[in-house]
Enzyme design. Sequence first.
Site, PDB file in Angstrom:
ATOM      1  CG  HIS A 146      -2.221  -0.807   0.823  1.00 21.75           C
ATOM      2  ND1 HIS A 146      -2.288  -2.160   1.013  1.00 21.75           N
ATOM      3  CD2 HIS A 146      -3.389  -0.459   0.257  1.00 21.75           C
ATOM      4  CE1 HIS A 146      -3.473  -2.585   0.589  1.00 21.75           C
ATOM      5  NE2 HIS A 146      -4.164  -1.575   0.127  1.00 21.75           N
ATOM      6  CG  ASP A 168      -7.114   7.949   8.769  1.00 23.60           C
ATOM      7  OD1 ASP A 168      -7.042   8.010  10.007  1.00 23.60           O
ATOM      8  OD2 ASP A 168      -6.952   8.937   8.026  1.00 23.60           O
ATOM      9  CD  GLU A 191      -7.766  11.448  10.993  1.00 24.91           C
ATOM     10  OE1 GLU A 191      -8.280  11.675   9.874  1.00 24.91           O
ATOM     11  OE2 GLU A 191      -7.083  10.436  11.231  1.00 24.91           O
TER      12      GLU A 191
HETATM   13  P1  FAD Z   1       4.208  -1.945   2.131  1.00 25.76           P
HETATM   14  O1  FAD Z   1       3.779  -0.927   1.156  1.00 25.76           O
HETATM   15  O2  FAD Z   1       4.121  -3.347   1.714  1.00 25.76           O
HETATM   16  O3  FAD Z   1       5.695  -1.617   2.623  1.00 25.76           O
HETATM   17  C1  FAD Z   1       6.055  -0.322   3.020  1.00 25.76           C
HETATM   18  C2  FAD Z   1       7.519  -0.292   3.442  1.00 25.76           C
HETATM   19  O4  FAD Z   1       7.684  -1.064   4.609  1.00 25.76           O
HETATM   20  C3  FAD Z   1       8.458  -0.904   2.399  1.00 25.76           C
HETATM   21  O5  FAD Z   1       9.688  -0.244   2.450  1.00 25.76           O
HETATM   22  C4  FAD Z   1       8.607  -2.321   2.879  1.00 25.76           C
HETATM   23  O6  FAD Z   1       9.791  -2.919   2.425  1.00 25.76           O
HETATM   24  C5  FAD Z   1       8.585  -2.140   4.387  1.00 25.76           C
HETATM   25  N1  FAD Z   1       8.033  -3.303   5.088  1.00 25.76           N
HETATM   26  C6  FAD Z   1       6.869  -3.947   4.864  1.00 25.76           C
HETATM   27  N2  FAD Z   1       6.732  -4.956   5.747  1.00 25.76           N
HETATM   28  C7  FAD Z   1       7.829  -4.928   6.537  1.00 25.76           C
HETATM   29  C8  FAD Z   1       8.276  -5.705   7.633  1.00 25.76           C
HETATM   30  N3  FAD Z   1       7.576  -6.722   8.108  1.00 25.76           N
HETATM   31  N4  FAD Z   1       9.456  -5.392   8.200  1.00 25.76           N
HETATM   32  C9  FAD Z   1      10.201  -4.349   7.750  1.00 25.76           C
HETATM   33  N5  FAD Z   1       9.833  -3.597   6.710  1.00 25.76           N
HETATM   34  C10 FAD Z   1       8.661  -3.881   6.123  1.00 25.76           C
HETATM   35  N6  FAD Z   1      -0.578   5.503   7.045  1.00 25.76           N
HETATM   36  C11 FAD Z   1      -0.758   6.107   8.232  1.00 25.76           C
HETATM   37  O7  FAD Z   1       0.182   6.254   9.006  1.00 25.76           O
HETATM   38  N7  FAD Z   1      -1.986   6.561   8.597  1.00 25.76           N
HETATM   39  C12 FAD Z   1      -3.089   6.389   7.825  1.00 25.76           C
HETATM   40  O8  FAD Z   1      -4.172   6.793   8.195  1.00 25.76           O
HETATM   41  C13 FAD Z   1      -2.926   5.729   6.576  1.00 25.76           C
HETATM   42  N8  FAD Z   1      -3.986   5.506   5.775  1.00 25.76           N
HETATM   43  C14 FAD Z   1      -3.814   4.843   4.603  1.00 25.76           C
HETATM   44  C15 FAD Z   1      -4.920   4.582   3.818  1.00 25.76           C
HETATM   45  C16 FAD Z   1      -4.797   3.890   2.635  1.00 25.76           C
HETATM   46  C17 FAD Z   1      -6.018   3.620   1.792  1.00 25.76           C
HETATM   47  C18 FAD Z   1      -3.508   3.474   2.210  1.00 25.76           C
HETATM   48  C19 FAD Z   1      -3.340   2.764   0.914  1.00 25.76           C
HETATM   49  C20 FAD Z   1      -2.385   3.737   2.987  1.00 25.76           C
HETATM   50  C21 FAD Z   1      -2.525   4.426   4.190  1.00 25.76           C
HETATM   51  N9  FAD Z   1      -1.436   4.704   5.005  1.00 25.76           N
HETATM   52  C22 FAD Z   1      -1.627   5.316   6.212  1.00 25.76           C
HETATM   53  C23 FAD Z   1      -0.065   4.430   4.564  1.00 25.76           C
HETATM   54  C24 FAD Z   1       0.435   3.101   5.069  1.00 25.76           C
HETATM   55  O9  FAD Z   1       0.606   3.118   6.462  1.00 25.76           O
HETATM   56  C25 FAD Z   1       1.803   2.779   4.458  1.00 25.76           C
HETATM   57  O10 FAD Z   1       1.733   2.824   3.069  1.00 25.76           O
HETATM   58  C26 FAD Z   1       2.267   1.411   4.900  1.00 25.76           C
HETATM   59  O11 FAD Z   1       3.574   1.208   4.446  1.00 25.76           O
HETATM   60  C27 FAD Z   1       1.359   0.372   4.301  1.00 25.76           C
HETATM   61  O12 FAD Z   1       1.633  -0.887   4.822  1.00 25.76           O
HETATM   62  P2  FAD Z   1       1.882  -2.057   3.812  1.00 25.76           P
HETATM   63  O13 FAD Z   1       1.772  -3.291   4.593  1.00 25.76           O
HETATM   64  O14 FAD Z   1       1.073  -1.988   2.600  1.00 25.76           O
HETATM   65  O15 FAD Z   1       3.430  -1.736   3.491  1.00 25.76           O
END
Ligand code: FAD
Length: 519
Positions: free
Chosen positions: A97, A166, A282
Amino acid sequence: IPISFNMFSMINILVISMGLISQPAETLSFEPPQNISDRFRNDSQAIDLASTDYGHIIQTKSAAVFYPTSIDDIRSLILFANDNSSRIGIGARGQGHSVRGQCMTDNGVVVNMTNLMNQQKTGLAGIIISQSPALGSYADVGGEQLWIDVLTETLKHGLSPVSWTDYLYLSVGGTLSNAGISGQTFRFGPQISNVYELDVITGKGDFVTCSTDKSPELFYAVLGGLGQFGIITRARIALQPAPKRVKWVRMLYNDFSAFSQDQERLISMNGIQEKDGADYIEGFVLMRQGPLDISFYPLSDQPKIVSLVTQYGIIYCIELVKYYDNSTQNSVDKDLQVLVQGLRFVHGFHFEKDVEYIRFLNRVHYDELILRKQGFWDVPHPWLNLFLPRSQISDFDSGIFKDIFLKQSITTGLIIIYPMNKNKWNDKMSTAIPDEDIFYTVAFLHSSGIQDWEAYDAVNKQVLGFCEKNGIVVKQYLPHYETQGDWINHFGSKWTNFQKMKANFDPNNILSPGQRIFS
Ligand code: FAD
């Protein structure tokens, strides 16, 4: 993503356990070690999925995707990457994400963390709830787990984490690598402030359990560390008794200084035991030219909201939530009344809902379902998320919202804006934040359903350009930069330590190349 991804992953688990997965070793661009050779896939389905993310802007092709079935598998992969002369990059993918390729690798290996879910193997944290005299209630959760699943599981015990994002279909490892912020942050700090302990496999392949007492350098570096130092395989998360329901309030303002002063007044009541304070704060910006999502409000009130926005051109909204349970259900209305008394929203523009706690926390998922149906979910998302000091928020409002967006009739994505208290953050952690007691997050959540993502990107550049020209000190949250100079500037005084931790824990520069900090 979660639905199709999980289904895909489950099919994959079945295929692996039935021994049906093809052994692509001979077609890989590197020779994988024997003990994990059947965990790699480089068929187009696996590669395509790992080559994109929620942003749909960056496309980066990996050499292979790794489907771990245990923590040891990940360790073996990292050890192999260190030994291999080509030094392949490794990126953990939680839910993908990110919006700028942060979880991708260029010709490296993407670790599909989701594959660890539902593995019937010992050594995986899953989601386990416990108690201790020192910590009270806590949950040990795998880095691959989704926050929605953590919530569902903890609620079965009448408990809940306290700090949220969120949207809940994000992985624990992914949000802890950034910070994890939402309307609860003013009170409890970001998610990274609510972790007692981590299991991490470092970039050297060491399995380390760390906390503020054990290997604190690694603990602090990993929290907000953008995946640079290790892969989080378990996090111990603080829990508290869960409320049953929430009063969910929105109040509309036509004056920015009244809006921001009221937000700051509300977040000043931030003691953990502060029964009188709000549980979530918020805010949003609504503009005449859109977007204007008024689905929250009663149908009968929607016309007057539209005419308010049309009249003033720009309207600000405070979103406030007060939790309650059986013991407080009789007093919550009174408490809420006291809380909003004296706030300077436009008379008559106060709206309230009463919903279950989980319905409130999972609110964005309901939007997701609608957007998916309309075909507006899997589209480019050129998001820009900023942190900026309180002392400059009013310059930002007049310079960006009013002088640029309103005057030039620029359409943006949803704009979220709310303040947080710096004392709820631990400055030893890696996330870069402004150096003022109160700072704001402003999120431009553009979604390219209506216009090209490049047009929104141009808006982002205008915002950043204005800040630079006018000395507004912004830090990006969920950052993406072009050059190492930008990163050095981003981390500021934290850069030297960040670099030192990289040399300590990932000296061969293997982890999270998609962040483009060291590579
Ligand atoms: P990924 O996109 O898969 O990874 C993100 C980063 O973390 C990469 O560098 C990856 O290599 C690293 N990573 C992933 N897993 C691990 C692990 N286990 N150990 C070490 N590194 C790792 N963020 C907020 O703070 N507040 C919000 O309200 C919020 N709302 C959102 C709403 C939506 C609809 C979306 C799409 C995103 C939102 N986000 C928000 C952003 C979100 O927190 C970050 O994009 C987060 O990285 C998403 O987690 P993911 O599992 O998809 O990570």
